[in-house]
Design a protein around this motif. Structure first.
Motif, mmCIF file in Angstrom:
data_model
loop_
_atom_site.group_PDB
_atom_site.id
_atom_site.type_symbol
_atom_site.label_atom_id
_atom_site.label_comp_id
_atom_site.label_asym_id
_atom_site.label_seq_id
_atom_site.Cartn_x
_atom_site.Cartn_y
_atom_site.Cartn_z
ATOM 1 N N LEU A 112 1.009 -1.182 0.010
ATOM 2 C CA LEU A 112 0.008 0.045 -0.035
ATOM 3 C C LEU A 112 1.160 1.358 -0.078
ATOM 4 O O LEU A 112 0.499 2.308 -0.782
ATOM 5 N N TYR A 134 -7.885 -8.775 7.773
ATOM 6 C CA TYR A 134 -8.743 -7.772 7.215
ATOM 7 C C TYR A 134 -8.078 -6.382 7.937
ATOM 8 O O TYR A 134 -8.180 -6.312 9.112
ATOM 9 N N THR A 135 -7.650 -5.547 7.106
ATOM 10 C CA THR A 135 -7.052 -4.341 7.459
ATOM 11 C C THR A 135 -7.892 -3.037 6.959
ATOM 12 O O THR A 135 -7.987 -2.775 5.820
ATOM 13 N N LEU A 142 -7.534 -3.791 3.004
ATOM 14 C CA LEU A 142 -6.680 -4.903 2.675
ATOM 15 C C LEU A 142 -6.835 -6.105 3.014
ATOM 16 O O LEU A 142 -7.105 -6.212 4.237
ATOM 17 N N LEU A 144 -4.834 -9.513 4.121
ATOM 18 C CA LEU A 144 -3.534 -9.899 4.014
ATOM 19 C C LEU A 144 -3.290 -11.297 4.271
ATOM 20 O O LEU A 144 -4.076 -11.873 5.177
ATOM 21 N N GLU A 150 1.903 -11.201 2.439
ATOM 22 C CA GLU A 150 1.687 -10.306 1.167
ATOM 23 C C GLU A 150 -0.131 -9.748 1.076
ATOM 24 O O GLU A 150 -0.662 -10.342 2.003
ATOM 25 N N VAL A 151 -0.315 -8.937 0.239
ATOM 26 C CA VAL A 151 -1.642 -8.357 0.000
ATOM 27 C C VAL A 151 -2.221 -9.417 -0.892
ATOM 28 O O VAL A 151 -2.003 -9.497 -2.014
ATOM 29 N N LYS A 152 -3.315 -10.059 -0.333
ATOM 30 C CA LYS A 152 -4.035 -10.937 -1.424
ATOM 31 C C LYS A 152 -5.028 -10.158 -1.975
ATOM 32 O O LYS A 152 -5.199 -10.605 -3.252
ATOM 33 N N THR A 154 -7.679 -6.504 -2.301
ATOM 34 C CA THR A 154 -8.150 -5.167 -1.928
ATOM 35 C C THR A 154 -9.881 -4.772 -2.109
ATOM 36 O O THR A 154 -10.182 -5.016 -3.252
#
Length: 772
Positions: A112, A134-135, A142, A144, A150-152, A154
């Motif tokens: 990000l 979950y971010t 995001l 994660l 890694e970011v899976k 968005t």
């Protein structure tokens, strides 16, 4: 993903030892704890620019701290989260960066932060559900995958038009709270990434003023923190299938900072402590200021198998055992991250934390940081009684009396412009009890832009916007001020130094540099001399009339920094008797790619500091720190954010601890230090230190010999007398890389250290053991 470092090897321990040459420290604010997370073996406390780790597996608990200087990937931490599934700590940052700390290693997840999108990317909260975290961020949600770091995915719940303040999941539905509304979407929806797939939850109204802040799920219901700008009017709503209720059995009149789930209870974290509520909206536990006897302002409350843990706005980390028992776990450091200028004398530091904004006070009352023997204290209105009721703000400069380290002068731009603190007792000076003048521009304040004690125990104060800018409170307690010429009347002053000849030099924003010679008598102004240097070809030849830095070196040369490079006034004391054209600054020229150029060109110089080897450490406004040779003709080192742990390239102030070689660096993002290779010399070798000693097999740094004479030849020999290495000291310090002349690492054994000046025979000053 990028692996950053083994943080527990590099961790900044609370118990400090000798700093290795070339190493860095970060002195971040340790009072305002913004978040806390914990496993059953460690507690992690987030401060704005660093992370405090309390190891619960040791007895007593072991403390360590890390920051961007020695492990973390960034500054400005925004939130923490302990993930029990991955057994790791997630660290969110205000710029969208994310770190994962696991088994002593920091893994960076910068997707990000590096995204080419405009607007804020702040990480707000983390929430684990199933295989993913979950971010909530200011841009989107995001997803994660921590097994791959890694970011899976968005999810653009608001189409990036409004920040997502927090997320939670209930019955396979993902809820996202924004400042104005509550959104929801099914986790089973394959198109959940699009804003069109999110619907409005109407159990709470859409807001046009005030804002929603956080959301929690507990016992099948949702809890939403609703905040109002007016103090004490915040509310927590409970959302169930039947609608909305208010969680409180009393009139709630405390400011609510956050909400969190603690076991089966909801914690309201407030200015006043934390209050735990059960599923019947009943308060069951009050961990508050009244019961615990402290002034609490709780930003977050959590619980592990040991006890409750509280991140407090005022005093860092608290361990709370029950409603009546609490323990502080503090870490040494400055109380806040507000720094502006500093002074050092004999191991004591005074750091001012005020601010000016375009020549106007910022009206801050952050106080004065003091450091002595690794102990930090803060002087502010809570500890200095006269400041509580006076119109005093924005400490701009401080000076420690070299004859009395307990006496500190403090300057400001306010109605009480000068304070002298002696053993904690403050005397305030203004136009009514001193020669200081109220600003000539008519705002009713007095600008004392700088203060400085000289070697004769006189206190000099630089008074801007005044008829007579130079003031002195002599050692007998008598005030005097001095006329410095018509061009020095009613001008904006900045910095000041007193040189070894007792000449006073002071800088201005637009009027160049002024010098004053009081001819050894403070009470007889008739024989005094003053001089102004500006950009004129025969009146100083300054690179600019905006003088930003001053330093006086061991050769009697005045180094003058400006917003357009630097120059040197050779034989500075002779300038008072020189004729026009004979007191000009000289600029150092070097050949570069066939051209002749000025060293550092038009770089904005913010400060200059002279080390024990007469080298010049130069702070800049946008190029970090530069080390110049003693004559300024060679760039020896340059430290920037791109090639070192320096936290910002915008340097406010530099100051050397001449006894240890530690260079303190004030930046717009905080305070760091760097261990230089120079110290003040020791002519009788009474305090020679060699470190590290012994040199361990895994050590690849420099061996430091400290406490020797200035400009000494230093020789390293084996016990048989064979010469292994030779160098010259920088002031009172020399270094050895553990190699021979040919670049080979030396074998295990004992090595002798010999040193002498060029006119003396060799003198053995130490030995070092090398282990292989």
């Amino acid at each position: 993903m990028r692996l950053l470092s083994l943080i527990f090897i590099l961790a900044l321990q609370v118990s400090y030892g000798q700093m290795a040459v070339g190493s860095w420290k970060h002195y971040f604010g340790t009072a305002k704890a913004i978040d806390v997370a914990a496993s059953n073996t460690a507690v992690y406390t987030a401060f704005t620019n660093g992370l405090f780790i309390l190891d619960l597996s040791s007895s007593p608990y072991e403390k360590s701290a890390i920051s961007s200087v020695n492990g973390l990937s960034d500054l400005n931490i925004s939130c923490l989260f302990w993930d029990e599934v991955d057994n790791s700590l997630l660290i969110g940052y205000a710029n969208g960066n994310i770190d994962k700390l696991k088994n002593g290693i920091v893994y960076n997840i910068p997707a990000l932060k590096l995204a080419s999108v405009s607007g804020s990317k702040r990480i707000n909260r983390f929430y684990r559900h199933g295989n993913f975290v979950y971010t909530a961020t200011d841009l989107a949600i995001l997803v994660l995958n921590l097994s791959k770091n890694e970011v899976k995915d968005t999810y653009y719940a608001t189409n990036s038009m409004e920040k997502v303040a927090d997320v939670t999941i209930l019955n396979d539905t993902l809820f996202a709270i924004t400042p104005s509304r509550l959104l929801r979407a099914s986790l089973q929806n394959p198109a959940i990434t699009a804003a069109s797939q999110w619907s409005l939850d109407t159990r709470i109204p859409t807001l046009t003023n005030h804002f929603y802040h956080e959301i929690e799920s507990l016992n099948g219901d949702l809890y939403v923190l609703f905040k109002k700008e007016n103090y004490g009017e915040d509310t927590v709503y409970r959302l169930s299938n039947s609608g909305k209720t208010v969680v409180s059995n009393m009139a709630f009149t405390l400011e609510i900072n956050s909400i969190s789930t603690v076991d089966e209870y909801l914690a309201m974290n407030t200015f006043g402590g934390s209050f735990l509520y059960n599923s019947n909206n009943e308060m069951v536990t009050a961990l508050n200021s009244y019961n615990l006897g402290l002034n609490l302002n709780t930003n977050r409350l959590i619980k592990n198998s040991t006890s409750f843990w509280m991140a407090d706005e005022f005093n860092g980390l608290y361990q709370v055992f029950n409603e009546f028992a609490i323990k502080s776990h503090s870490i040494e450091g400055p109380r806040n991250d507000e720094f502006y200028s500093m002074d050092w004398q004999d191991g004591k530091w005074a750091i001012a934390s005020g601010r000016l904004q375009m020549k106007v006070p910022a009206f801050t009352k952050n106080g004065l940081h003091l450091k002595k023997d690794n102990q930090w204290t803060l002087l502010n209105a809570d500890s200095i009684t006269p400041w509580q009721t006076s119109n005093f703000w924005d400490i701009l400069d401080a000076s420690i009396n070299p004859k009395n380290l307990n006496q500190i002068a403090i300057s400001s731009y306010s109605k009480e412009p000068l304070s002298v603190i002696n053993d904690g007792v403050a005397t305030l000076y203004n136009n009514s009890n001193s020669t200081l003048e109220i600003s000539g521009i008519g705002n009713g304040w007095t600008l004392v832009s700088d203060v400085c004690y000289d070697r004769k125990n006189n206190l000099w104060a630089l008074n801007g916007y005044a008829q007579r800018p130079l003031n002195v409170l002599d050692k007998n307690g008598v005030w005097r001020n001095f006329y410095c010429g018509s061009n020095a009347v009613n001008i904006y002053t900045t910095k000041m130094i007193v040189d070894t000849e007792n000449n006073i030099w002071f800088a201005t924003l637009n009027d160049g540099l002024f010098g004053y010679n009081y001819n050894k008598t403070l009470d007889n102004e008739s024989d005094d001399k003053f001089i102004q240097l500006n950009t004129g070809s025969s009146t100083g030849a300054l690179p600019s009339n905006n003088v930003t830095a001053l330093a006086y070196d061991k050769d009697g040369e005045l180094w003058v920094g400006t917003d357009n490079g630097f120059g040197i006034l050779y034989g500075a004391s002779r300038a008072f008797n020189a004729t026009a054209g004979n007191y000009n600054l000289q600029r150092i020229k070097v050949k570069f790619e066939g051209n002749v150029e000025y060293v550092l060109g038009n770089t904005y110089i913010s400060d200059i500091e002279v080390d024990g080897g007469n080298r010049k450490w130069v702070g800049t406004a946008n190029a970090g720190i530069i080390l110049l040779s003693s004559d300024g003709s060679e760039i020896i080192e340059q430290h920037t954010t791109s090639n070192s742990p320096l936290i910002s390239d915008n340097i406010f102030d530099l100051k050397l601890d001449q006894s240890t070689g530690e260079l303190f660096v004030l930046t717009d993002k905080g305070l760091v230090s760097y261990r230089t290779s120079a110290t003040a010399d020791n002519v009788d070798y009474s305090d020679v230190v060699v470190f590290p000693n012994p040199v361990r097999p895994n050590y690849n740094g420099l061996v430091t010999i400290q406490g020797i004479r200035y400009d000494s030849d230093v020789k390293i020999t084996d016990v048989a007398g064979n010469l292994i290495y030779k160098t010259t000291s920088n002031g009172g310090t020399a270094t050895w890389n553990g190699e021979t002349f040919s670049g080979q690492r030396v074998a295990a054994g004992v090595y002798l250290i010999w040193t002498a000046t060029n006119t003396e025979s060799d003198k053995k000053v130490g030995k070092v053991m090398v282990i292989r």
